[in-house]
Design an enzyme around this catalytic site. Sequence first.
Site, short mmCIF file in Angstrom:
data_model
loop_
_atom_site.label_atom_id
_atom_site.label_comp_id
_atom_site.label_asym_id
_atom_site.label_seq_id
_atom_site.Cartn_x
_atom_site.Cartn_y
_atom_site.Cartn_z
N SER B 50 0.86 -1.18 0.00
CA SER B 50 0.00 0.00 0.00
C SER B 50 0.89 1.23 0.00
O SER B 50 1.94 1.26 0.65
CB SER B 50 -0.90 -0.02 1.24
OG SER B 50 -1.68 1.14 1.30
N GLU B 51 0.51 2.26 -0.75
CA GLU B 51 1.39 3.42 -0.96
C GLU B 51 1.82 4.12 0.33
O GLU B 51 2.83 4.79 0.36
CB GLU B 51 0.72 4.42 -1.91
CG GLU B 51 -0.58 5.01 -1.34
CD GLU B 51 -1.48 5.57 -2.43
OE1 GLU B 51 -1.51 5.01 -3.52
OE2 GLU B 51 -2.17 6.57 -2.16
N ASN B 52 1.02 3.94 1.41
CA ASN B 52 1.39 4.57 2.68
C ASN B 52 2.46 3.79 3.44
O ASN B 52 2.73 4.08 4.60
CB ASN B 52 0.14 4.78 3.55
CG ASN B 52 -0.59 3.48 3.83
OD1 ASN B 52 -0.38 2.49 3.16
ND2 ASN B 52 -1.45 3.49 4.83
N SER B 92 8.37 4.03 0.75
CA SER B 92 7.30 3.30 0.09
C SER B 92 7.27 3.61 -1.40
O SER B 92 7.09 2.71 -2.24
CB SER B 92 5.96 3.66 0.72
OG SER B 92 4.91 2.97 0.09
#
Lengths: 223, 223, 245, 245
Positions: B50-52, B92
Amino acid sequence: MSGAKGLTRQQMADRVAREFQDGWIVNLGVGIPTMCSNTDIGGRDITYHSENGVIGYGGIAPEGQEDMNLVNAGGQNVTLKPGAAVVHHADSFGVIRGGRIDATVMGAYQVSMTGDFANWKLKGQKGGGIGGAMDLAACAKRVFIILEHVTRDGLPRLVTECDLPVTARAVVTLAMTNYGLFEPTGSGFRLREIAPGLTVAEIRARTGGTLVVADGLNEIATT
Amino acid sequence: MSGAKGLTRQQMADRVAREFQDGWIVNLGVGIPTMCSNTDIGGRDITYHSENGVIGYGGIAPEGQEDMNLVNAGGQNVTLKPGAAVVHHADSFGVIRGGRIDATVMGAYQVSMTGDFANWKLKGQKGGGIGGAMDLAACAKRVFIILEHVTRDGLPRLVTECDLPVTARAVVTLAMTNYGLFEPTGSGFRLREIAPGLTVAEIRARTGGTLVVADGLNEIATT
Amino acid sequence: MQTNKLRGSFQDAVADIPDGSTIAFGGFAMPGTPFNLIRALLRQGAKRLTLVANTTGGARQPRMPDIGMLVENGQVAKVICAFTAATRPTDVLPFTKHYEAGDVAAELVPQGTLAERLRAAGAGIPAFYTPTGVGTELAEGRETRMINGREYLLEYALPLDYAFIRARTADAAGNLRYHRSQRNFNPVMATAARITIAEIDEPVLPPGGIDPDDVHTPGIYVHRLVQVPPEPDGLWPARRQEKRR
Amino acid sequence: MQTNKLRGSFQDAVADIPDGSTIAFGGFAMPGTPFNLIRALLRQGAKRLTLVANTTGGARQPRMPDIGMLVENGQVAKVICAFTAATRPTDVLPFTKHYEAGDVAAELVPQGTLAERLRAAGAGIPAFYTPTGVGTELAEGRETRMINGREYLLEYALPLDYAFIRARTADAAGNLRYHRSQRNFNPVMATAARITIAEIDEPVLPPGGIDPDDVHTPGIYVHRLVQVPPEPDGLWPARRQEKRR
C-alpha cells in the site's frame, strides 16, 4: 626559534572542544578530532554524530565492555548516551547534507587564507581517501580543522593557497594548530589565541600568507 | 443490444486477481482494486503493498478488531500477514519507483489503444486527484486497469486516444471491464476473454478503436 | 541531547508560528494526522500560510481538523498536495469549492514526488529526476532529461518551516516511534522542517526510553513534543463512517 | 511472503554469481561487513567484477576477507569506493599497491555521494544534485548546476547486480534488523541490488518473528539468507589490534 613545540594533540582537541556550544550536533573525524569527545566542557549538552549513522555516542568503550558492532568514524568501539539513535548511511549523510551538523572537526594537510583545505590526497598520489570529508566540509555549519603547524620538513601548513587538491573551498571556520588558534579571513590568518611558550614572531615565520594578530591576544589555557 | 451488464465489480476484481503470479508484489488502488485482496487465488503467495508504506497486508479487519492506525490506500482498516513490514512514505515510493511492484491495479476513466490511461482529472476540472497513481503507472512492471466498459451516457471508455488528461502513456498491460478482459496492442484492443452473456458484436459497438478477438475466445469464469 | 522539548499544550506549541509560514501536516487518511496541532493552528490564527499535505481533508464523517477548515478560516494562501479533489468525483470537498472559486492557490504533486521532494529537502539534495509525470499535463513546460534512454522530470526539494506530525511513542530527547501506518509522511516531513512539532499518543519517556535501534525519527529532528490527552479533550483517529457530507 | 530464502551455506548462496557482476559489500569498519560471503566469493572465483564498498579493506590486523584479497586473487576489474588509500598516509593497503600498479581500476566517490547514489538506485531516482565535491578535482569536467544561488554537482544512481550484507536478525520472509552501527550501508545496498544476499548473526525466525514496526530492511529486498556459524567456522567482528601490517 625557541624550539617550543606548542600544544599536544590532546590540548589541541581540548581547545577545539571548548568552542562547542550547548545543544550543538558535532561530527568528529578520524584521528585527533575524536579526542574532542574526551574533553570535559562542563554541563554543555553535545550530540556527537558519526558518519556511519550513530547519533549521540559517548566515550570510548572500556576494554572488555566493547560492543563489536558499535564504532565511531575511526572504527573505535564507543558507548552510547541515553537518547542516542542509529540510522543508515544514506540517512546519516542526509543529516550532514541537510545542514544539521553545527560543527565538524577534521584533520588536514593544508588550510588556506580563503578557508580552502586539503586532506584527501598527497601530491602526485593516484586516488586518495575521501571518506565523508567532502560531504562534511561542504555542508556543516562550521568546519574546524586540527593540524600540525608545520610539515616534517618545516614547511607551513597554513598557506596562501593550497597546492594539494582541496577537499572544499572557503569553508574553514577555525584552524587549530599546535602553535595557536587561527581564523582564515580571506586575506590572511587571524591569530585568535597563542600556545604557551610561542611568540607571534615565531608563528609569523612559520605561517604562509598574512598573519593578523587579534587585539589583546590571549594565551590558550591548558590543563 | 442484449442489455447484459456483464460482470459485477467483485467479478472484475476476481478475474484480475487470477492474473497475479506466485511471489508477486501487488499494489491495489482505491475502490474496486482493493476488492482483489478478497479473492481466493489458491496457495499463491502475494505481497500486497500500500502506498502509505504497508508491505504485506491482508484482508479488511473484522469490525471491532480494527487497528485505527493501520489502513490501506483506501483508508480502510486492514490486517497484516506474518512477515509484513512498515516503511515511511519516501521509502514506500522508493519501492514503487525502484521497480519492485510486479503489478498495480487501478481504476480509470479511459484507456487508449496505445496503453495510455486517464484517472486523475475530469474534463475542464481545475486540479484533480493524483495520489500515487502517476508514480505507480510510470514504474510498476504491469498496470492493470479496472473500469466500467461505458460511461453513464453510454460512451466507450476504451478509446482510440484519451481525451482526458492522461496519468501515464503506453503503460497499460490489461484493461478489465464488465464486458471482458482487454489488452491494448498499440493499434487496437485485443479481447482476451469475454464476460458471460455478451457478444463480440455488442462489445465492438461499445468500444472505441479497433477490436481484435483472441483466437479461441474464452468466457470469463465466474463463481 | 536537548531534553526540554515537552510543551504543556498544543496552544503553547504553535503560539509563535508567524504569518506566511510553510507548514506540513503528516498523515495518510486518519493514521499519523496531527489533528490536535491543526486544531491549535485554527485557534492560533496565523495567516497567508503555505500548507503541505497528502490531501486537504477527507470527505467522510466525522470531520476532523484539516486544511479545508484552515482555508474556510481564511488562513491559507497556497496548498501543495496530491489531491485538490477527492478520488471519487461525486465527493465534493470543502477545499475543492474554495479552490475552484480562486480563494486559495494549489500545486498538485504526485504523491511519490511529494514524499521525495520532502525527503530531498531533509537530505540536502536540492533537485532530482523522476519518471513520474512524464508525458502528462504536469510535465508541460517543465525541464526533462533523457537518462539511459528514458525520459525523466526534474523536481526540486520542498523545504519547510514547520512540520506537524503525530507519533505513538517519544522520549524526552525527541526520538520517535510510529505505530503501523501512522508512520507515512511523518519521518520525511520531520527532516524537511526547521522546526518539528510532534503530538504523541503515549506519555513521553525519559531519554533512552527507546532503544537506539528502534528509533524511527531521531530526536535531532524533533523540537517540541505535546502529549495527546484522552478523548474528549484530545482528538484521536476514529472509525470511518460511510455516511458522506 | 516468499519463505524459501534460507540457504545452507555461503558457497551455495554465491554459487551462481557470473563473471562481470557488480557487487556491493556493506560494512563500515568491521560492523556489518559480510566477511563470510566475501570469503565464499574468493573461493567461488567469479572474475572481472565491479565491486562497491566504503573501503577496500582495513590496514589493521586481524586481516579479514576484503576487496584487497579479491584483487590479489585476480577477480576484480574495478572498485567504486570512498577510499583507494588509507586515511593515514603511512598505512599502505594491499589494494593501493595494485591500484597504483594499474592492475585494477577505481572510481573514488565521497562517502555521502556513494550512499546517496545507492539509495537513488533503490528508490528509482536516476540522478540527483549534491553540494559535495563542488570546487574540487572530482568536479573537473563534470556537469554542475546553480540552484538558488549555490553550485551543485550532478550524480547518477549506482544500481547493483548483487548486494552482500550482514544483519543481526532475520525472519524467513527476509525482513532484517541490524544491531547498532552494523546498519551503515547495508539497507541502501539491499534496495539497490537485483539480488541481495544476507549473512545473519542469529538463527532465522519464522515469518512475523520481527514486528512490522521494527523491520529495518523489508523482506522484499532480501533474496537469500545464510546464518553465520560460531567461530572458528564463521567470521565475526573482532577487537581491533593496534598492530599494523
